[in-house]
Scaffold this motif. Structure first.
Motif, PDB file in Angstrom:
ATOM      1  N   VAL A  10       1.076  -1.072   0.076  1.00  0.00           N
ATOM      2  CA  VAL A  10       0.089   0.132   0.101  1.00  0.00           C
ATOM      3  C   VAL A  10       0.843   1.091  -0.088  1.00  0.00           C
ATOM      4  O   VAL A  10       1.730   1.614   0.912  1.00  0.00           O
ATOM      5  CB  VAL A  10      -0.948   0.094   1.227  1.00  0.00           C
ATOM      6  CG1 VAL A  10      -1.866   1.062   1.154  1.00  0.00           C
ATOM      7  CG2 VAL A  10      -1.579  -1.268   1.267  1.00  0.00           C
ATOM      8  N   MET A  14       8.510   6.265  -3.267  1.00  0.00           N
ATOM      9  CA  MET A  14       9.665   5.806  -3.602  1.00  0.00           C
ATOM     10  C   MET A  14      10.023   4.456  -2.723  1.00  0.00           C
ATOM     11  O   MET A  14      10.631   3.474  -3.544  1.00  0.00           O
ATOM     12  CB  MET A  14      10.804   6.716  -3.190  1.00  0.00           C
ATOM     13  CG  MET A  14      10.556   8.221  -3.767  1.00  0.00           C
ATOM     14  SD  MET A  14      11.886   9.253  -2.885  1.00  0.00           S
ATOM     15  CE  MET A  14      10.970   9.994  -1.624  1.00  0.00           C
ATOM     16  N   SER A  35      -2.387   5.933  -4.265  1.00  0.00           N
ATOM     17  CA  SER A  35      -3.613   6.807  -4.560  1.00  0.00           C
ATOM     18  C   SER A  35      -3.454   7.787  -5.501  1.00  0.00           C
ATOM     19  O   SER A  35      -4.347   8.281  -6.369  1.00  0.00           O
ATOM     20  CB  SER A  35      -4.140   7.359  -3.228  1.00  0.00           C
ATOM     21  OG  SER A  35      -3.041   7.953  -2.832  1.00  0.00           O
ATOM     22  N   TRP A 169      -2.015   4.765   6.569  1.00  0.00           N
ATOM     23  CA  TRP A 169      -3.449   4.305   6.534  1.00  0.00           C
ATOM     24  C   TRP A 169      -3.353   2.836   7.275  1.00  0.00           C
ATOM     25  O   TRP A 169      -4.165   2.373   8.062  1.00  0.00           O
ATOM     26  CB  TRP A 169      -4.178   4.209   5.288  1.00  0.00           C
ATOM     27  CG  TRP A 169      -5.433   3.487   5.436  1.00  0.00           C
ATOM     28  CD1 TRP A 169      -6.480   4.135   5.623  1.00  0.00           C
ATOM     29  CD2 TRP A 169      -5.820   2.349   5.025  1.00  0.00           C
ATOM     30  NE1 TRP A 169      -7.692   3.325   5.580  1.00  0.00           N
ATOM     31  CE2 TRP A 169      -7.068   2.103   5.046  1.00  0.00           C
ATOM     32  CE3 TRP A 169      -4.960   1.197   4.752  1.00  0.00           C
ATOM     33  CZ2 TRP A 169      -7.864   0.931   5.031  1.00  0.00           C
ATOM     34  CZ3 TRP A 169      -5.633   0.075   4.432  1.00  0.00           C
ATOM     35  CH2 TRP A 169      -6.910  -0.175   4.434  1.00  0.00           C
ATOM     36  N   ALA A 187       9.715  22.806   7.967  1.00  0.00           N
ATOM     37  CA  ALA A 187      10.888  23.195   7.057  1.00  0.00           C
ATOM     38  C   ALA A 187      10.271  23.675   5.702  1.00  0.00           C
ATOM     39  O   ALA A 187       9.321  23.301   5.257  1.00  0.00           O
ATOM     40  CB  ALA A 187      11.250  21.632   6.645  1.00  0.00           C
ATOM     41  N   ASP A 289       8.214   6.236   5.725  1.00  0.00           N
ATOM     42  CA  ASP A 289       7.930   7.126   6.506  1.00  0.00           C
ATOM     43  C   ASP A 289       6.713   6.328   7.211  1.00  0.00           C
ATOM     44  O   ASP A 289       6.319   6.985   8.332  1.00  0.00           O
ATOM     45  CB  ASP A 289       7.301   7.942   5.785  1.00  0.00           C
ATOM     46  CG  ASP A 289       8.899   9.281   5.482  1.00  0.00           C
ATOM     47  OD1 ASP A 289       9.819   8.679   5.740  1.00  0.00           O
ATOM     48  OD2 ASP A 289       8.269  10.512   5.409  1.00  0.00           O
ATOM     49  N   GLN A 300      18.345  12.065   5.596  1.00  0.00           N
ATOM     50  CA  GLN A 300      18.384  10.569   5.796  1.00  0.00           C
ATOM     51  C   GLN A 300      17.241   9.732   5.675  1.00  0.00           C
ATOM     52  O   GLN A 300      17.152   8.577   5.729  1.00  0.00           O
ATOM     53  CB  GLN A 300      19.042  10.249   6.875  1.00  0.00           C
ATOM     54  CG  GLN A 300      20.643  10.678   7.053  1.00  0.00           C
ATOM     55  CD  GLN A 300      21.381   9.740   5.921  1.00  0.00           C
ATOM     56  OE1 GLN A 300      21.024   8.831   5.496  1.00  0.00           O
ATOM     57  NE2 GLN A 300      22.258  10.507   5.517  1.00  0.00           N
TER      58      GLN A 300
HETATM   59  C1  LIG Z   1      11.354  19.041   3.955  1.00  0.00           C
HETATM   60  C2  LIG Z   1      11.852  17.762   3.693  1.00  0.00           C
HETATM   61  C3  LIG Z   1      13.182  17.396   3.154  1.00  0.00           C
HETATM   62  C4  LIG Z   1      13.585  16.041   3.181  1.00  0.00           C
HETATM   63  N1  LIG Z   1      14.882  15.838   2.688  1.00  0.00           N
HETATM   64  C5  LIG Z   1      15.201  14.532   2.454  1.00  0.00           C
HETATM   65  C6  LIG Z   1      16.550  14.282   1.954  1.00  0.00           C
HETATM   66  O1  LIG Z   1      17.339  15.060   1.705  1.00  0.00           O
HETATM   67  N2  LIG Z   1      16.962  12.885   1.900  1.00  0.00           N
HETATM   68  C7  LIG Z   1      16.241  11.931   2.583  1.00  0.00           C
HETATM   69  O2  LIG Z   1      16.725  10.930   2.310  1.00  0.00           O
HETATM   70  N3  LIG Z   1      15.009  12.342   2.863  1.00  0.00           N
HETATM   71  C8  LIG Z   1      14.561  13.387   2.896  1.00  0.00           C
HETATM   72  N4  LIG Z   1      13.187  13.585   3.443  1.00  0.00           N
HETATM   73  C9  LIG Z   1      12.430  12.774   4.000  1.00  0.00           C
HETATM   74  C10 LIG Z   1      11.785  11.955   2.648  1.00  0.00           C
HETATM   75  O3  LIG Z   1      11.152  12.761   1.881  1.00  0.00           O
HETATM   76  C11 LIG Z   1      10.822  11.041   3.170  1.00  0.00           C
HETATM   77  O4  LIG Z   1      11.569   9.905   3.928  1.00  0.00           O
HETATM   78  C12 LIG Z   1      10.269  10.026   1.853  1.00  0.00           C
HETATM   79  O5  LIG Z   1       9.444  10.856   1.210  1.00  0.00           O
HETATM   80  C13 LIG Z   1       9.594   8.861   2.512  1.00  0.00           C
HETATM   81  O6  LIG Z   1       9.042   7.860   1.299  1.00  0.00           O
HETATM   82  P1  LIG Z   1       7.753   6.868   1.374  1.00  0.00           P
HETATM   83  O7  LIG Z   1       7.892   6.308   0.274  1.00  0.00           O
HETATM   84  O8  LIG Z   1       8.280   6.300   2.870  1.00  0.00           O
HETATM   85  O9  LIG Z   1       6.674   8.040   1.701  1.00  0.00           O
HETATM   86  P2  LIG Z   1       6.013   8.906   0.860  1.00  0.00           P
HETATM   87  O10 LIG Z   1       7.040   9.626  -0.277  1.00  0.00           O
HETATM   88  O11 LIG Z   1       5.296   9.816   1.650  1.00  0.00           O
HETATM   89  O12 LIG Z   1       5.125   8.063  -0.241  1.00  0.00           O
HETATM   90  C14 LIG Z   1       3.917   7.279   0.393  1.00  0.00           C
HETATM   91  C15 LIG Z   1       2.938   7.108  -0.917  1.00  0.00           C
HETATM   92  O13 LIG Z   1       1.834   6.433  -0.502  1.00  0.00           O
HETATM   93  C16 LIG Z   1       0.870   7.074  -1.043  1.00  0.00           C
HETATM   94  N5  LIG Z   1      -0.424   6.472  -0.216  1.00  0.00           N
HETATM   95  C17 LIG Z   1      -0.705   7.224   1.117  1.00  0.00           C
HETATM   96  N6  LIG Z   1      -1.799   6.589   1.435  1.00  0.00           N
HETATM   97  C18 LIG Z   1      -2.268   5.688   0.723  1.00  0.00           C
HETATM   98  C19 LIG Z   1      -3.293   4.913   0.512  1.00  0.00           C
HETATM   99  N7  LIG Z   1      -4.289   4.758   1.855  1.00  0.00           N
HETATM  100  N8  LIG Z   1      -3.734   4.169  -0.643  1.00  0.00           N
HETATM  101  C20 LIG Z   1      -2.598   4.079  -1.386  1.00  0.00           C
HETATM  102  N9  LIG Z   1      -1.786   5.033  -1.501  1.00  0.00           N
HETATM  103  C21 LIG Z   1      -1.468   5.672  -0.470  1.00  0.00           C
HETATM  104  C22 LIG Z   1       1.070   8.545  -1.323  1.00  0.00           C
HETATM  105  O14 LIG Z   1       0.127   9.044  -2.289  1.00  0.00           O
HETATM  106  C23 LIG Z   1       2.318   8.350  -1.552  1.00  0.00           C
HETATM  107  O15 LIG Z   1       2.779   8.243  -2.983  1.00  0.00           O
HETATM  108  C24 LIG Z   1      12.612  15.135   3.590  1.00  0.00           C
HETATM  109  C25 LIG Z   1      11.546  15.174   4.494  1.00  0.00           C
HETATM  110  C26 LIG Z   1      11.278  16.649   4.376  1.00  0.00           C
HETATM  111  C27 LIG Z   1       9.834  16.808   4.922  1.00  0.00           C
END
Ligand SMILES: Cc1cc2nc3c(=O)[nH]c(=O)nc-3n(C[C@H](O)[C@H](O)[C@H](O)COP(=O)(O)OP(=O)(O)OC[C@H]3O[C@@H](n4cnc5c(N)ncnc54)[C@H](O)[C@@H]3O)c2cc1C
Length: 410
Positions: A10, A14, A35, A169, A187, A289, A300
């Motif tokens: 789900v 990335m 989504s 979720w 930020a 996340d 990181q």
């Molecule tokens: C200001 C800022 C700067 C950052 N800079 C860095 C950096 O330089 N280096 C670094 O390593 N990290 C950085 N980060 C952290 C990084 O952005 C996150 O760790 C990363 O985006 C997490 O990826 P993810 O795939 O776990 O979650 P997300 O990128 O949040 O992806 C979650 C996905 O799930 C989907 N989704 C959510 N709920 C549902 C649902 N119920 N059903 C279907 N789909 C759903 C969303 O649409 C989304 O595409 C930064 C964060 C911030 C806030």
């Protein structure tokens, strides 16, 4: 119609897509439910959401076959890093050359990483992509989980992975308790043109109000900024005109790259530490996340998330090859222990940094100055810090190692 898969992921951000891609050479049936469909058209001006990808993330993405797609779209290597404290002598520099590395990492738009991974996943015959679609309900049974989607489709899976970001979720459905605290910062992210070129150096200054980073983009006078500051101030900064904002930014950054000019949109993100008490429950695992969020001061977050994906894939494949059920909590415990420990170390380090650099207390200022000087002069100390930042230290999954993982079928 009911579709049966082995693993339902789900969240196709990335981390979720990296996980799906890690099963590319297996015959495990994977579903990815995302989504929002990302637009494949990149604007001339880079997106403001970027990540500093470490060497271990690069290795993972190379092993998944997505690195080329990233480089073809847009990525900016940085070859040095400068960190200093405002109004003090505390300063430290790191150079790729000193570590015999071609660079210290790459600044890449999050959407570029997502698109390159999506391209890979779309070529996998073992992946069903549900996009755009959202999960509407989840039920956990003895030997499988049931998911219904908002478009009326249903799925059964032996394992559901929550890769659905900070407000997961999946985590909420499972009532997984969260340890969390507010960093007391928001930020601001934006693209900024500077009078002087960045020379591919990533820069960060610690001010009494919080860290401000300038991350070098492909154009030599264009940087992506991450400006962490107290939420009320962030709001005031967001409401300023472009020229007012640019003036305050130039001063805050010690005029290091000359006059700054903000270009395009600015956004602010409230910063919270989140740490799920369980990374696994029966038939459910959390990655990225959804499992943890940290302060972006060391960039990181996604690096940790990609390591989660690589580690979970490794654990699942090991269990599967032994002919066992990879959806049970007992068989996923190894993943949980592994990644909880790594996330906890990172959370503690970020908190330590934030506390150390906060405020104008003269004693703390002195310690910061001495600390940075010592780190710069003690033999091996700088190398150690950089190897950690590059992701070359710690308990790395096979996908983050040069050799990668071999084809696996059952
Ligand atoms: C200001 C800022 C700067 C950052 N800079 C860095 C950096 O330089 N280096 C670094 O390593 N990290 C950085 N980060 C952290 C990084 O952005 C996150 O760790 C990363 O985006 C997490 O990826 P993810 O795939 O776990 O979650 P997300 O990128 O949040 O992806 C979650 C996905 O799930 C989907 N989704 C959510 N709920 C549902 C649902 N119920 N059903 C279907 N789909 C759903 C969303 O649409 C989304 O595409 C930064 C964060 C911030 C806030």
């Amino acid at each position: 119609m009911m579709q049966s898969v082995d693993i339902a992921i789900v969240g196709g951000g990335m981390v979720g897509l990296a996980l799906a891609s890690a099963f590319k050479d297996t015959d495990l049936r994977i579903a990815v439910i995302e989504s929002r469909e990302p637009s494949s058209e990149l604007d001339v001006l880079p997106d403001v959401r970027v990540s500093a990808l470490s060497r271990s993330s690069e290795t993972i993405l190379r092993n998944l076959g997505a690195w080329q797609g990233i480089m073809q779209r847009r990525a900016a290597p940085y070859v040095a890093m400068e960190v200093w404290e405002q109004d003090s002598f505390a300063r430290i520099e790191f150079e790729a050359q000193q570590l015999a590395q071609p660079d210290l990492g790459h600044i890449v738009e999050n959407r570029v990483i997502q698109l390159a991974l999506l391209e890979q996943v779309k070529q996998q015959s073992n992946v069903s992509l549900f996009m755009p679609a959202k999960c509407a309900s989840m039920a956990i049974g003895e030997s499988e989980a049931w998911l219904t989607l908002d478009n009326g489709q249903s799925l059964t899976a032996k394992l559901v992975v929550g890769a659905d970001g900070a407000n997961s979720w999946v985590r909420k459905q499972q009532d997984i308790p969260l340890t969390h605290w507010d960093y007391g910062h928001s930020a601001i992210v934006a693209n900024v043109r500077t009078a002087e070129p960045h020379n591919r150096v990533a820069r960060q200054t610690f001010t009494a109000q919080g860290p401000l980073a300038f991350l070098p983009l492909g154009e030599e006078n264009l940087s992506s900024i991450v400006w962490s500051t107290e939420p009320n101030r962030a709001e005031r900064l967001l409401s300023m005109s472009d020229s007012e904002f640019s003036k305050v930014l130039t001063a805050e950054f010690d005029n290091r790259l000359g006059l700054c000019e903000v270009v395009g949109e600015r956004f602010a993100f409230p910063l919270k530490m989140r740490y799920a008490r369980d990374f696994v429950t029966e038939r459910v695992a959390l990655v990225g996340d959804a499992a943890h969020t940290i302060h972006p001061l060391a960039g990181q977050g996604v690096n940790l998330g990609l390591l989660d994906a690589a580690s979970l894939a490794q654990q699942v494949l090991e269990v599967w090859q032994q002919g066992e059920d990879f959806g049970t909590k007992r068989n996923l415990r190894g993943y949980e222990r592994w990644r909880k420990a790594e996330a906890a170390k990172m959370i503690a380090a970020m908190q330590g940094f934030k506390d150390l650099f906060e405020g104008n207390n003269p004693a703390k200022k002195l310690i910061r100055g001495i600390g940075m000087k010592l780190a710069g002069q003690l033999p091996g100390a700088k190398d150690e810090i950089m190897k950690r930042a590059l992701g070359l230290k710690g308990d790395l999954p096979k996908l983050a190692q040069r050799s990668g993982i071999k084809s696996q079928t059952h």
